[in-house]
Design a protein around this motif. Sequence first.
Motif, PDB file in Angstrom:
ATOM      1  N   LYS A  84      14.197  13.631   5.867  1.00 42.20           N
ATOM      2  CA  LYS A  84      13.406  14.075   4.723  1.00 42.20           C
ATOM      3  C   LYS A  84      12.891  15.510   4.825  1.00 42.20           C
ATOM      4  N   GLY A  85      12.814  16.052   6.050  1.00 36.58           N
ATOM      5  CA  GLY A  85      12.115  17.315   6.224  1.00 36.58           C
ATOM      6  C   GLY A  85      12.980  18.511   6.530  1.00 36.58           C
ATOM      7  N   PHE A  86      14.278  18.407   6.319  1.00 36.39           N
ATOM      8  CA  PHE A  86      15.175  19.520   6.644  1.00 36.39           C
ATOM      9  C   PHE A  86      14.972  20.693   5.680  1.00 36.39           C
ATOM     10  N   LEU A  87      15.430  21.856   6.082  1.00 37.61           N
ATOM     11  CA  LEU A  87      15.292  23.055   5.261  1.00 37.61           C
ATOM     12  C   LEU A  87      15.917  22.843   3.884  1.00 37.61           C
ATOM     13  N   GLY A  88      15.167  23.204   2.846  1.00 40.81           N
ATOM     14  CA  GLY A  88      15.673  23.080   1.482  1.00 40.81           C
ATOM     15  C   GLY A  88      15.546  21.697   0.887  1.00 40.81           C
ATOM     16  N   SER A  89      14.850  20.795   1.579  1.00 42.85           N
ATOM     17  CA  SER A  89      14.786  19.406   1.107  1.00 42.85           C
ATOM     18  C   SER A  89      13.712  19.163   0.048  1.00 42.85           C
ATOM     19  N   ALA A  90      12.950  20.193  -0.310  1.00 41.68           N
ATOM     20  CA  ALA A  90      11.867  20.007  -1.286  1.00 41.68           C
ATOM     21  C   ALA A  90      11.914  21.073  -2.386  1.00 41.68           C
ATOM     22  N   GLU A 110      12.110  27.168  -4.465  1.00 41.72           N
ATOM     23  CA  GLU A 110      11.841  27.196  -5.898  1.00 41.72           C
ATOM     24  C   GLU A 110      13.112  26.918  -6.700  1.00 41.72           C
ATOM     25  N   LEU A 111      12.991  26.030  -7.677  1.00 33.57           N
ATOM     26  CA  LEU A 111      14.105  25.730  -8.582  1.00 33.57           C
ATOM     27  C   LEU A 111      14.159  26.807  -9.657  1.00 33.57           C
ATOM     28  N   ASN A 112      14.849  27.884  -9.347  1.00 29.99           N
ATOM     29  CA  ASN A 112      14.845  29.033 -10.249  1.00 29.99           C
ATOM     30  C   ASN A 112      16.214  29.330 -10.835  1.00 29.99           C
ATOM     31  N   GLY A 113      17.118  28.351 -10.756  1.00 25.99           N
ATOM     32  CA  GLY A 113      18.441  28.528 -11.337  1.00 25.99           C
ATOM     33  C   GLY A 113      19.509  28.943 -10.355  1.00 25.99           C
ATOM     34  N   GLY A 114      19.106  29.285  -9.112  1.00 23.34           N
ATOM     35  CA  GLY A 114      20.072  29.734  -8.123  1.00 23.34           C
ATOM     36  C   GLY A 114      20.633  28.601  -7.284  1.00 23.34           C
ATOM     37  N   ASP A 115      21.173  28.968  -6.124  1.00 23.70           N
ATOM     38  CA  ASP A 115      21.771  27.980  -5.233  1.00 23.70           C
ATOM     39  C   ASP A 115      20.708  27.184  -4.484  1.00 23.70           C
ATOM     40  N   LEU A 116      21.024  25.919  -4.218  1.00 28.85           N
ATOM     41  CA  LEU A 116      20.218  25.051  -3.363  1.00 28.85           C
ATOM     42  C   LEU A 116      21.068  24.769  -2.127  1.00 28.85           C
ATOM     43  N   THR A 117      20.751  25.451  -1.040  1.00 26.76           N
ATOM     44  CA  THR A 117      21.569  25.350   0.166  1.00 26.76           C
ATOM     45  C   THR A 117      21.163  24.127   0.980  1.00 26.76           C
ATOM     46  N   LEU A 118      22.132  23.246   1.240  1.00 20.39           N
ATOM     47  CA  LEU A 118      21.879  21.986   1.930  1.00 20.39           C
ATOM     48  C   LEU A 118      22.927  21.783   3.023  1.00 20.39           C
ATOM     49  N   PRO A 119      22.594  20.991   4.051  1.00 16.77           N
ATOM     50  CA  PRO A 119      23.580  20.732   5.113  1.00 16.77           C
ATOM     51  C   PRO A 119      24.768  19.942   4.593  1.00 16.77           C
ATOM     52  N   GLY A 120      25.954  20.317   5.044  1.00 19.77           N
ATOM     53  CA  GLY A 120      27.164  19.662   4.548  1.00 19.77           C
ATOM     54  C   GLY A 120      27.867  18.805   5.576  1.00 19.77           C
ATOM     55  N   ASN A 121      27.245  18.626   6.727  1.00 17.56           N
ATOM     56  CA  ASN A 121      27.919  17.910   7.810  1.00 17.56           C
ATOM     57  C   ASN A 121      27.090  16.759   8.370  1.00 17.56           C
ATOM     58  N   LEU A 122      26.120  16.272   7.587  1.00 15.26           N
ATOM     59  CA  LEU A 122      25.229  15.211   8.074  1.00 15.26           C
ATOM     60  C   LEU A 122      25.271  13.967   7.191  1.00 15.26           C
ATOM     61  N   GLN A 136       0.858  -1.174   0.000  1.00 16.02           N
ATOM     62  CA  GLN A 136       0.000   0.000   0.000  1.00 16.02           C
ATOM     63  C   GLN A 136       0.898   1.229   0.000  1.00 16.02           C
ATOM     64  N   PRO A 137       0.386   2.383  -0.438  1.00 12.07           N
ATOM     65  CA  PRO A 137       1.243   3.562  -0.534  1.00 12.07           C
ATOM     66  C   PRO A 137       1.909   3.907   0.798  1.00 12.07           C
ATOM     67  N   MET A 138       3.201   4.201   0.745  1.00 12.86           N
ATOM     68  CA  MET A 138       3.961   4.657   1.914  1.00 12.86           C
ATOM     69  C   MET A 138       3.991   6.177   1.884  1.00 12.86           C
ATOM     70  N   ILE A 139       3.298   6.797   2.830  1.00 13.96           N
ATOM     71  CA  ILE A 139       3.156   8.247   2.822  1.00 13.96           C
ATOM     72  C   ILE A 139       3.948   8.864   3.973  1.00 13.96           C
ATOM     73  N   PHE A 140       4.714   9.894   3.648  1.00 17.63           N
ATOM     74  CA  PHE A 140       5.341  10.711   4.675  1.00 17.63           C
ATOM     75  C   PHE A 140       5.138  12.175   4.286  1.00 17.63           C
ATOM     76  N   THR A 141       5.478  13.075   5.172  1.00 24.47           N
ATOM     77  CA  THR A 141       5.262  14.490   4.901  1.00 24.47           C
ATOM     78  C   THR A 141       6.550  15.285   5.084  1.00 24.47           C
ATOM     79  N   LYS A 142       6.551  16.466   4.495  1.00 28.59           N
ATOM     80  CA  LYS A 142       7.610  17.445   4.707  1.00 28.59           C
ATOM     81  C   LYS A 142       6.954  18.748   5.153  1.00 28.59           C
ATOM     82  N   PRO A 143       7.630  19.543   5.990  1.00 29.95           N
ATOM     83  CA  PRO A 143       7.088  20.856   6.336  1.00 29.95           C
ATOM     84  C   PRO A 143       7.169  21.800   5.143  1.00 29.95           C
ATOM     85  N   THR A 144       6.275  22.778   5.097  1.00 28.33           N
ATOM     86  CA  THR A 144       6.316  23.726   3.985  1.00 28.33           C
ATOM     87  C   THR A 144       7.613  24.531   3.987  1.00 28.33           C
TER      88      THR A 144
END
Length: 217
Positions: free
Chosen positions: A117-123, A49-61, A36-44
């Motif tokens: 899955k829900g860290f800042l910038g993850s979506a 937005e993928l607008n051509g700029g930087d995607l800032t992600l954690p570098g120490n995890l 059955q579908p495995m559902i999880f959520t992310k915070p808003t």
Amino acid sequence: MKRGADHMKETIRNIYCVGRNYRAHAAELGNDVPDQPMIFTKPTHALVELNGGDLTLPGNLGEIHYEAELVLHITKPYTLESSVDDIVGQYALGIDFTLRDVQNVIKKKGQPWLPAKGFLGSAPISKFRPFPGAAALVLTNFQLLQNGNVVQNGNISNMIFDLQTIVDYIAKHYGLGVGDIIYTGTPEGVGPVHNGDRLELLWGEEVVGAGTIKTEG
């Protein structure tokens, strides 16, 4: 560009995500195929937005993996008689970034997926476009390019649970309303990103979103 991302966060209500919705992806990670579908959520707050700029992600995890996905935008109220074509007004492409090392640890402990899955910038997500109907989407593949190389190539016809099944399942178990979006699952080919990587999402041959990885921490 920031105003566009802020507006998106203000208008999106819930972010639902479907895990392991392509058999080949489940297999590449050594996971069982769900019945059955495995559902999880992310915070808003994870949206960017993928607008051509930087995607800032954690570098120490630990390793961060890309997972390219079709995203549905619910624009009309759901009822028991609703079809996908009735309630979905827009679609986009998105990336479900995953802290893979973190996920492996919390899976063994039986803990929730939110830290992975829900860290800042993850979506990250492209701009929405008019939904042409579920049948029409099958006619086009979506791709993810990493530094110009195709790393994922998907088609929703290969989903374990089709769009209607996903919509009905989420509505029954969690509720579904106007403003909700659904990341529908990723095909095989997931892998790690590194600082400076350029990612591009393609719908057919059209680039619909892009960004450059910037790791911090």
